[in-house]
Design a protein around this motif. Structure first.
Motif, mmCIF file in Angstrom:
data_model
loop_
_atom_site.group_PDB
_atom_site.id
_atom_site.type_symbol
_atom_site.label_atom_id
_atom_site.label_comp_id
_atom_site.label_asym_id
_atom_site.label_seq_id
_atom_site.Cartn_x
_atom_site.Cartn_y
_atom_site.Cartn_z
ATOM 1 N N CYS A 180 -9.957 -10.246 15.181
ATOM 2 C CA CYS A 180 -11.383 -10.536 15.349
ATOM 3 C C CYS A 180 -11.875 -10.160 16.740
ATOM 4 C CB CYS A 180 -11.677 -12.004 15.072
ATOM 5 S SG CYS A 180 -11.594 -12.446 13.331
ATOM 6 N N THR A 181 -11.047 -10.358 17.748
ATOM 7 C CA THR A 181 -11.431 -9.995 19.112
ATOM 8 C C THR A 181 -11.626 -8.486 19.237
ATOM 9 O OG1 THR A 181 -10.242 -11.892 19.999
ATOM 10 C CG2 THR A 181 -10.745 -10.112 21.535
ATOM 11 N N ILE A 182 -10.721 -7.727 18.680
ATOM 12 C CA ILE A 182 -10.838 -6.262 18.725
ATOM 13 C C ILE A 182 -12.099 -5.818 17.979
ATOM 14 C CG2 ILE A 182 -9.773 -4.076 18.015
ATOM 15 C CD1 ILE A 182 -8.365 -5.481 20.363
ATOM 16 N N ILE A 183 -12.315 -6.359 16.776
ATOM 17 C CA ILE A 183 -13.496 -5.991 15.993
ATOM 18 C C ILE A 183 -14.769 -6.380 16.738
ATOM 19 C CG2 ILE A 183 -14.774 -6.464 13.870
ATOM 20 C CD1 ILE A 183 -12.027 -6.749 12.483
ATOM 21 N N TYR A 184 -14.765 -7.555 17.372
ATOM 22 C CA TYR A 184 -15.945 -7.992 18.116
ATOM 23 C C TYR A 184 -16.287 -7.010 19.234
ATOM 24 C CZ TYR A 184 -18.819 -10.201 21.576
ATOM 25 O OH TYR A 184 -19.804 -10.430 22.490
ATOM 26 N N PHE A 185 -15.316 -6.691 20.073
ATOM 27 C CA PHE A 185 -15.599 -5.820 21.213
ATOM 28 C C PHE A 185 -16.024 -4.425 20.764
ATOM 29 C CE2 PHE A 185 -13.305 -8.987 23.785
ATOM 30 C CZ PHE A 185 -14.267 -9.165 24.760
ATOM 31 N N LYS A 216 -28.097 -3.366 13.177
ATOM 32 C CA LYS A 216 -28.160 -4.766 12.747
ATOM 33 C C LYS A 216 -26.849 -5.189 12.100
ATOM 34 C CE LYS A 216 -33.145 -4.866 12.206
ATOM 35 N NZ LYS A 216 -34.276 -4.983 11.307
ATOM 36 N N ILE A 217 -26.257 -4.305 11.323
ATOM 37 C CA ILE A 217 -24.962 -4.604 10.698
ATOM 38 C C ILE A 217 -23.891 -4.788 11.767
ATOM 39 C CG2 ILE A 217 -23.108 -3.627 9.277
ATOM 40 C CD1 ILE A 217 -25.321 -2.386 7.522
ATOM 41 N N LEU A 218 -23.893 -3.925 12.780
ATOM 42 C CA LEU A 218 -22.928 -4.061 13.879
ATOM 43 C C LEU A 218 -23.083 -5.406 14.579
ATOM 44 C CD1 LEU A 218 -23.019 -0.511 15.491
ATOM 45 C CD2 LEU A 218 -21.096 -1.558 14.291
ATOM 46 N N LYS A 219 -24.316 -5.832 14.805
ATOM 47 C CA LYS A 219 -24.552 -7.117 15.467
ATOM 48 C C LYS A 219 -24.109 -8.277 14.590
ATOM 49 C CE LYS A 219 -28.288 -5.502 18.414
ATOM 50 N NZ LYS A 219 -29.710 -5.621 18.766
ATOM 51 N N VAL A 220 -24.341 -8.185 13.287
ATOM 52 C CA VAL A 220 -23.910 -9.238 12.360
ATOM 53 C C VAL A 220 -22.383 -9.313 12.330
ATOM 54 C CG1 VAL A 220 -23.808 -9.878 9.907
ATOM 55 C CG2 VAL A 220 -25.990 -9.234 10.950
ATOM 56 N N VAL A 221 -21.730 -8.168 12.317
ATOM 57 C CA VAL A 221 -20.266 -8.141 12.328
ATOM 58 C C VAL A 221 -19.736 -8.777 13.609
ATOM 59 C CG1 VAL A 221 -18.265 -6.584 12.494
ATOM 60 C CG2 VAL A 221 -20.018 -6.180 10.776
ATOM 61 N N ALA A 222 -20.371 -8.473 14.750
ATOM 62 C CA ALA A 222 -19.933 -9.050 16.020
ATOM 63 C C ALA A 222 -20.063 -10.573 16.006
ATOM 64 C CB ALA A 222 -20.751 -8.454 17.171
ATOM 65 N N LEU A 251 -17.027 -13.646 15.919
ATOM 66 C CA LEU A 251 -17.001 -14.773 16.853
ATOM 67 C C LEU A 251 -16.946 -16.105 16.105
ATOM 68 C CD1 LEU A 251 -19.538 -13.729 19.629
ATOM 69 C CD2 LEU A 251 -17.061 -13.835 19.780
ATOM 70 N N VAL A 252 -17.700 -16.209 15.019
ATOM 71 C CA VAL A 252 -17.703 -17.437 14.222
ATOM 72 C C VAL A 252 -16.327 -17.654 13.585
ATOM 73 C CG1 VAL A 252 -18.675 -18.520 12.145
ATOM 74 C CG2 VAL A 252 -20.182 -17.442 13.818
ATOM 75 N N ILE A 253 -15.737 -16.597 13.070
ATOM 76 C CA ILE A 253 -14.400 -16.702 12.470
ATOM 77 C C ILE A 253 -13.391 -17.182 13.516
ATOM 78 C CG2 ILE A 253 -12.478 -15.370 11.493
ATOM 79 C CD1 ILE A 253 -14.646 -13.635 10.093
ATOM 80 N N THR A 254 -13.466 -16.632 14.714
ATOM 81 C CA THR A 254 -12.560 -17.048 15.782
ATOM 82 C C THR A 254 -12.756 -18.515 16.126
ATOM 83 O OG1 THR A 254 -12.596 -14.803 16.660
ATOM 84 C CG2 THR A 254 -11.793 -16.525 18.130
ATOM 85 N N LEU A 255 -13.996 -18.952 16.176
ATOM 86 C CA LEU A 255 -14.296 -20.358 16.465
ATOM 87 C C LEU A 255 -13.768 -21.272 15.362
ATOM 88 C CD1 LEU A 255 -15.716 -22.342 18.378
ATOM 89 C CD2 LEU A 255 -17.782 -21.993 17.024
ATOM 90 N N THR A 275 -1.487 -18.276 12.756
ATOM 91 C CA THR A 275 -2.622 -17.683 12.034
ATOM 92 C C THR A 275 -3.737 -17.335 13.004
ATOM 93 O OG1 THR A 275 -2.079 -18.951 10.056
ATOM 94 C CG2 THR A 275 -4.298 -18.043 10.188
ATOM 95 N N PHE A 276 -4.013 -18.250 13.937
ATOM 96 C CA PHE A 276 -5.040 -17.996 14.941
ATOM 97 C C PHE A 276 -4.677 -16.792 15.797
ATOM 98 C CE2 PHE A 276 -6.542 -18.501 19.304
ATOM 99 C CZ PHE A 276 -7.910 -18.498 19.097
ATOM 100 N N TYR A 277 -3.439 -16.697 16.227
ATOM 101 C CA TYR A 277 -3.014 -15.565 17.048
ATOM 102 C C TYR A 277 -3.227 -14.241 16.311
ATOM 103 C CZ TYR A 277 -0.651 -18.608 20.462
ATOM 104 O OH TYR A 277 -0.350 -19.532 21.421
ATOM 105 N N SER A 278 -2.820 -14.203 15.049
ATOM 106 C CA SER A 278 -2.937 -12.956 14.284
ATOM 107 C C SER A 278 -4.389 -12.574 14.038
ATOM 108 C CB SER A 278 -2.220 -13.092 12.941
ATOM 109 O OG SER A 278 -0.873 -13.386 13.137
ATOM 110 N N TYR A 279 -5.135 -13.478 13.391
ATOM 111 C CA TYR A 279 -6.515 -13.158 13.033
ATOM 112 C C TYR A 279 -7.454 -13.216 14.231
ATOM 113 C CZ TYR A 279 -5.009 -13.254 8.222
ATOM 114 O OH TYR A 279 -4.367 -12.981 7.049
ATOM 115 N N GLY A 280 -7.147 -14.046 15.196
ATOM 116 C CA GLY A 280 -7.960 -14.099 16.409
ATOM 117 C C GLY A 280 -7.903 -12.790 17.175
#
Length: 83
Positions: A61-66, A17-23, A27-31, A53-58
């Motif tokens: 976030c993409t790596i963490i999401y996948f 559940k924690i993994l799903k919340v993090v994912a 996605l919300v942070i990227t949006l 900022t978007f390039y760096s944190y996006g």
């Protein structure tokens, strides 16, 4: 044949559940970051700053999401019980 098939057990563990919340959170942070670039850039220099900022944190976030979504999916697939 039905008796030979593994019984699928839903993974309701806290870690999954924690993994799903993090994912979902990544996605919300990227949006939100994309929205800031799109709607929060009044002039070119603000756009460039917001874009960087978007390039760096996006990217982060993409790596963490996948990683988290794949890990949660694999945990769900390995939660099988044979009868």
């Amino acid at each position: 044949m039905a008796e030979e098939q593994p019984v699928v057990v839903k993974d309701h563990s806290v870690f999954t559940k924690i993994l799903k919340v993090v994912a979902v959170a990544t996605l919300v942070i990227t949006l939100v970051l994309a929205g800031i670039v799109l709607f929060g850039s009044d002039h070119e220099s603000a756009y460039i700053d917001n874009r960087e900022t978007f390039y760096s944190y996006g990217f982060i976030c993409t790596i963490i999401y996948f990683v988290s979504a794949y890990w949660a999916m694999k945990r769900g697939k390995t939660s099988h019980s044979t009868s």
